[in-house]
Design a protein around this motif. Sequence first.
Motif, mmCIF file in Angstrom:
data_model
loop_
_atom_site.group_PDB
_atom_site.id
_atom_site.type_symbol
_atom_site.label_atom_id
_atom_site.label_comp_id
_atom_site.label_asym_id
_atom_site.label_seq_id
_atom_site.Cartn_x
_atom_site.Cartn_y
_atom_site.Cartn_z
ATOM 1 N N PHE A 106 19.784 13.891 88.219
ATOM 2 C CA PHE A 106 20.544 13.685 87.197
ATOM 3 C C PHE A 106 19.999 14.327 85.890
ATOM 4 C CE2 PHE A 106 21.485 9.788 89.700
ATOM 5 C CZ PHE A 106 22.660 10.160 89.923
ATOM 6 N N LYS A 107 19.006 15.334 85.905
ATOM 7 C CA LYS A 107 18.376 15.929 85.113
ATOM 8 C C LYS A 107 19.269 17.322 84.843
ATOM 9 C CE LYS A 107 14.338 18.015 83.186
ATOM 10 N NZ LYS A 107 12.539 17.784 83.183
ATOM 11 N N ILE A 108 19.524 17.669 83.699
ATOM 12 C CA ILE A 108 20.280 18.933 83.271
ATOM 13 C C ILE A 108 19.251 20.130 83.404
ATOM 14 C CG2 ILE A 108 21.453 20.194 81.524
ATOM 15 C CD1 ILE A 108 22.204 17.167 80.321
ATOM 16 N N ILE A 109 19.737 21.095 84.249
ATOM 17 C CA ILE A 109 18.763 22.322 84.316
ATOM 18 C C ILE A 109 19.282 23.566 83.941
ATOM 19 C CG2 ILE A 109 17.398 21.241 86.473
ATOM 20 C CD1 ILE A 109 19.277 22.989 88.221
ATOM 21 N N ASN A 110 20.601 23.494 83.224
ATOM 22 C CA ASN A 110 21.272 24.684 82.793
ATOM 23 C C ASN A 110 22.438 23.752 81.913
ATOM 24 O OD1 ASN A 110 23.116 27.038 82.819
ATOM 25 N ND2 ASN A 110 21.126 27.776 82.330
ATOM 26 N N ALA A 111 22.762 24.668 80.724
ATOM 27 C CA ALA A 111 23.882 24.107 80.256
ATOM 28 C C ALA A 111 24.360 25.215 78.990
ATOM 29 C CB ALA A 111 23.674 22.763 79.423
ATOM 30 N N VAL A 112 25.801 25.225 78.968
ATOM 31 C CA VAL A 112 26.399 26.162 78.084
ATOM 32 C C VAL A 112 27.280 25.259 77.239
ATOM 33 C CG1 VAL A 112 27.844 28.175 77.733
ATOM 34 C CG2 VAL A 112 26.407 27.969 79.780
ATOM 35 N N PHE A 113 27.078 25.450 75.909
ATOM 36 C CA PHE A 113 27.640 24.380 74.981
ATOM 37 C C PHE A 113 28.686 25.038 74.198
ATOM 38 C CE2 PHE A 113 23.482 22.793 75.782
ATOM 39 C CZ PHE A 113 23.713 21.777 76.265
ATOM 40 N N ARG A 114 29.109 26.435 74.154
ATOM 41 C CA ARG A 114 29.824 27.064 73.050
ATOM 42 C C ARG A 114 31.165 27.531 73.199
ATOM 43 N NH1 ARG A 114 29.699 32.654 73.731
ATOM 44 N NH2 ARG A 114 28.822 33.514 75.697
ATOM 45 N N TRP A 115 31.968 27.066 74.374
ATOM 46 C CA TRP A 115 33.286 27.376 74.581
ATOM 47 C C TRP A 115 34.201 26.358 74.239
ATOM 48 C CZ3 TRP A 115 34.175 32.522 75.810
ATOM 49 C CH2 TRP A 115 33.008 33.049 76.187
ATOM 50 N N PRO A 116 35.601 26.664 73.779
ATOM 51 C CA PRO A 116 36.359 25.767 73.335
ATOM 52 C C PRO A 116 37.138 25.255 74.567
ATOM 53 C CG PRO A 116 37.162 28.207 73.071
ATOM 54 C CD PRO A 116 35.659 28.118 73.120
ATOM 55 N N GLY A 117 37.800 24.086 74.442
ATOM 56 C CA GLY A 117 38.534 23.439 75.479
ATOM 57 C C GLY A 117 39.471 24.058 76.456
ATOM 58 N N SER A 118 40.272 25.209 75.852
ATOM 59 C CA SER A 118 41.169 25.829 76.782
ATOM 60 C C SER A 118 40.524 26.840 77.583
ATOM 61 C CB SER A 118 42.037 26.628 75.891
ATOM 62 O OG SER A 118 41.279 27.578 75.323
ATOM 63 N N THR A 119 39.227 27.094 77.786
ATOM 64 C CA THR A 119 38.584 28.115 78.586
ATOM 65 C C THR A 119 38.343 27.407 79.893
ATOM 66 O OG1 THR A 119 37.355 28.635 76.461
ATOM 67 C CG2 THR A 119 36.555 29.481 78.447
ATOM 68 N N HIS A 120 38.488 28.243 80.835
ATOM 69 C CA HIS A 120 38.376 27.786 82.338
ATOM 70 C C HIS A 120 37.033 27.730 82.683
ATOM 71 C CE1 HIS A 120 39.118 27.755 86.639
ATOM 72 N NE2 HIS A 120 40.316 27.082 86.307
ATOM 73 N N ASP A 121 36.673 26.807 83.446
ATOM 74 C CA ASP A 121 35.250 26.956 84.075
ATOM 75 C C ASP A 121 34.727 28.052 84.803
ATOM 76 O OD1 ASP A 121 35.456 24.251 83.161
ATOM 77 O OD2 ASP A 121 35.485 23.256 85.223
ATOM 78 N N SER A 122 35.778 28.581 85.498
ATOM 79 C CA SER A 122 35.092 29.854 86.187
ATOM 80 C C SER A 122 34.867 31.116 85.164
ATOM 81 C CB SER A 122 36.291 30.433 87.193
ATOM 82 O OG SER A 122 37.501 30.711 86.390
ATOM 83 N N TYR A 123 35.746 31.133 84.093
ATOM 84 C CA TYR A 123 35.328 31.882 82.868
ATOM 85 C C TYR A 123 33.908 31.585 81.949
ATOM 86 C CZ TYR A 123 35.978 34.959 78.873
ATOM 87 O OH TYR A 123 36.031 35.898 77.990
ATOM 88 N N ILE A 124 33.596 30.505 82.006
ATOM 89 C CA ILE A 124 32.365 30.061 81.322
ATOM 90 C C ILE A 124 31.182 30.469 82.487
ATOM 91 C CG2 ILE A 124 31.106 28.256 80.732
ATOM 92 C CD1 ILE A 124 33.584 26.979 79.815
ATOM 93 N N TRP A 125 31.595 30.187 83.554
ATOM 94 C CA TRP A 125 30.395 30.660 84.581
ATOM 95 C C TRP A 125 30.183 32.202 84.524
ATOM 96 C CZ3 TRP A 125 26.329 29.841 87.429
ATOM 97 C CH2 TRP A 125 25.917 30.541 88.496
ATOM 98 N N ASN A 126 31.167 33.059 84.857
ATOM 99 C CA ASN A 126 31.188 34.217 84.828
ATOM 100 C C ASN A 126 30.549 34.946 83.625
ATOM 101 O OD1 ASN A 126 32.291 34.734 87.257
ATOM 102 N ND2 ASN A 126 34.411 34.550 86.348
#
Length: 346
Positions: free
Chosen positions: A182-202
């Motif tokens: 349960f340790k976070i090894i990577n995180a992205v904190f900047r995208w608004p709620g309407s953004t799809h998970d796959s778009y954030i990943w790509n």
Amino acid sequence: MAAALMLRENDRFFRRERVFLDRYNPLDRPDDFLLRAYRFPRHKIIELCNELRPDLEKATLRSHSIPVELQVLSALRFYASGSFQNVIGDVFGLSQPSISRCINDVTDALVRRINQYIKFPDEAERRTNKSDFYKIAHFPNVVGVIDGTHIPIKAPNDNEYQYVNRKNFHSINVQCICDANFKIINAVFRWPGSTHDSYIWNNSQICRQFEEGDIANGWLLGDSGYALKPWMLVPFMNPSTPAEEEFNRRHCRTRVTIEQLFGIVKSRFRCVHKTGGCLCYVPAKCCRIIAAVFILHNICVDNNIPCLENDNVPDEHNDLNPPLNEGVVLCGNGQQVRRNLAAQFV
């Protein structure tokens, strides 16, 4: 009469003396209270104060500045409870603007240290990750599990529609990768709620590292919202064979770690949970507060600090020794890698 006096004297002898705590010293409390109120025991709060002191200590000759300890405790109380700033101010005898500055300063000090506390493991650490993940459901070669979670925020004034997610509330969509502990090894904190998970990943740096081969010889497990890649394994949409069904079962049992992580973080720090209302700040400040909370979670994991309100942990199979990469085809496209792996599960 003499017997009554003797009983009274004995009662006085065995009576426990009352201990009056210092109301002006919040750390003058037992650790169980500090864990409930601030999510950290006394010694760790003191260590955190000392670490952040260079960023928080203010040199001023005009008046008495707020001590570092009080700044950190005010921020921790906010993270833990999600209460209004004036309520926290009443606890510490500070004004609402002072609490606001404390939260802002402590948050910025924590975010400056994000690369120290949230970082992708090196090759040796990834081997340990694979071993730990294998103990959950015998799924080999997993270096992390990935998913997104929505943190509720107040409707912003600018581009409000972009922050409305599929569940029809305003949020920040946070992408996280975690290990089996349960340790976070990577995180992205900047995208608004309407953004799809796959778009954030790509559009993430960690995706480019996998694509360019900087991170090799390991898989991430994601849900069906992500595209199947040789380094990103997702479940079969319509499993038609026992091997595919078994693949999905093991995949689900392993990937649920990321869902449990989100439950632990939101139980530990109510400011990012819907029961705490929402983060009533502009999106940029909300993102910094979310990042600070995730950093504090990793500090808790590193120091084995318990989460008092969530006991979700994966099953352990300590008697198993994982065969790392044995018989697993790592080359080819995602379909081929997934088929070759599923064939081993029957």
